[in-house]
Design a protein around this motif. Structure first.
Motif, mmCIF file in Angstrom:
data_model
loop_
_atom_site.group_PDB
_atom_site.id
_atom_site.type_symbol
_atom_site.label_atom_id
_atom_site.label_comp_id
_atom_site.label_asym_id
_atom_site.label_seq_id
_atom_site.Cartn_x
_atom_site.Cartn_y
_atom_site.Cartn_z
ATOM 1 N N ASN A 154 0.804 -1.222 0.000
ATOM 2 C CA ASN A 154 0.000 0.000 0.000
ATOM 3 C C ASN A 154 0.837 1.273 0.000
ATOM 4 N N ALA A 155 2.048 1.233 0.531
ATOM 5 C CA ALA A 155 2.867 2.444 0.609
ATOM 6 C C ALA A 155 3.093 3.013 -0.789
ATOM 7 N N GLY A 156 3.002 4.319 -0.892
ATOM 8 C CA GLY A 156 3.206 4.932 -2.196
ATOM 9 C C GLY A 156 3.368 6.431 -2.105
ATOM 10 N N ILE A 157 3.806 7.008 -3.209
ATOM 11 C CA ILE A 157 3.950 8.450 -3.338
ATOM 12 C C ILE A 157 3.136 8.902 -4.539
ATOM 13 N N GLY A 158 2.452 10.025 -4.401
ATOM 14 C CA GLY A 158 1.623 10.540 -5.481
ATOM 15 C C GLY A 158 2.371 11.493 -6.390
ATOM 16 N N SER A 159 1.624 12.172 -7.219
ATOM 17 C CA SER A 159 2.224 13.070 -8.206
ATOM 18 C C SER A 159 2.255 14.518 -7.756
ATOM 19 N N SER A 160 1.558 14.830 -6.660
ATOM 20 C CA SER A 160 1.339 16.240 -6.324
ATOM 21 C C SER A 160 2.573 16.941 -5.783
ATOM 22 N N ALA A 161 3.586 16.183 -5.357
ATOM 23 C CA ALA A 161 4.789 16.828 -4.822
ATOM 24 C C ALA A 161 5.543 17.601 -5.899
ATOM 25 N N LYS A 162 5.599 17.036 -7.114
ATOM 26 C CA LYS A 162 6.308 17.699 -8.210
ATOM 27 C C LYS A 162 5.602 17.433 -9.537
#
Length: 260
Positions: A91-99
């Motif tokens: 489930n761990a993840g990073i989205g697109s909104s940071a950059k």
């Protein structure tokens, strides 16, 4: 009364908040022994406290899956403290909104870090848990992908690519280990009210020049966004013996955005 997951050892990454936390709570309520992994110790401690107060069992594991060696180390630590992992929830993840940026302007380092957490870490976690699952003749791998496994969002090249990739990984595991009693499936959420998605909704509303609340209200055909508790019941089903004949599948839970 027994639960659907009684006695099963379940490792959930990104368990400190959002979808991962909701899955951890539902798994514990169904009798699973939850190994909750995340980077934030405070969030993990809060989760473990909530689970144990309700009569469940959970142990916190601090892990930074941006570190390539962390996946194997995490699985080994869970095995040493709790026993072999029987259910893995990627489930761990990073989205697109940071950059967020168009492809021609996309940051290379952000591309690398996104693929590490969203795709490489699930691969390494699968690699680490599969031998014990094969030996036991039973296992469940559930990967929280996204509707961006099927359709792209703009200015999100790394996220789109990683989520398309992780669906391919899940299906590969499914076909290679079907005869070993192991299933591998994806859940593909639409916009869910999480810290990560909040930033994306704000970015898209600003990019389009529209009112935030009106934009959010129209995000799904049903209306508005989902909440993490809309996702977790499907994870319980896929982790249970009820879903023993379900593998290689990807389920959209998105309020009707993608109807396929």
């Amino acid at each position: 009364m027994t639960g659907k997951l009684d006695g099963r050892i379940a490792l959930i990454t990104g368990a400190g908040r959002g979808i991962g936390r909701a899955i951890a709570l539902d798994f514990a309520a169904q009798g699973a022994h939850v190994a909750a992994a995340a980077r934030s110790q405070d969030q993990l401690d809060s989760l473990v406290k909530e689970i144990t107060a309700a009569g469940g069992t959970a142990t916190a594991f601090s892990a930074d899956l941006f570190n390539r060696s962390a996946a194997a180390e995490l699985v080994a630590e869970v095995k040493a403290k709790m026993g072999a992992v029987e259910i893995l929830v990627n489930n761990a993840g990073i989205g697109s909104s940071a950059k967020p940026a168009p492809v021609a302007e996309f940051d290379d380092d952000f591309w690398d870090s996104t693929l590490q957490l969203n795709l490489t870490a699930p691969f390494l976690l699968c690699k680490a848990v599969l031998p014990d699952m094969v030996a036991a003749g039973w296992g469940r791998i559930i990967t929280v992908a996204s509707i961006n496994s099927r359709i792209p969002s703009v200015h999100a090249a790394a996220y789109n690519a990683s989520k398309h990739g992780v669906m391919g990984l899940a299906r590969t595991v499914a076909v290679e280990y079907a005869r070993a009693g192991i299933t591998s499936n994806c859940i593909c959420p639409g916009p869910v009210k999480t810290v990560m998605n909040n930033a994306r909704v704000q970015y898209d509303a600003q990019r389009k020049g529209v009112d935030h609340d009106e934009y959010e209200a129209g995000l799904t055909p049903i209306g508005g966004r989902l909440v993490p508790e809309d996702i977790s019941p499907l994870a319980v089903y896929l982790a249970s013996d009820d879903a023993k004949m379900v593998t290689g599948q990807s389920y959209n839970v998105d309020g009707g955005i993608v109807m396929s």
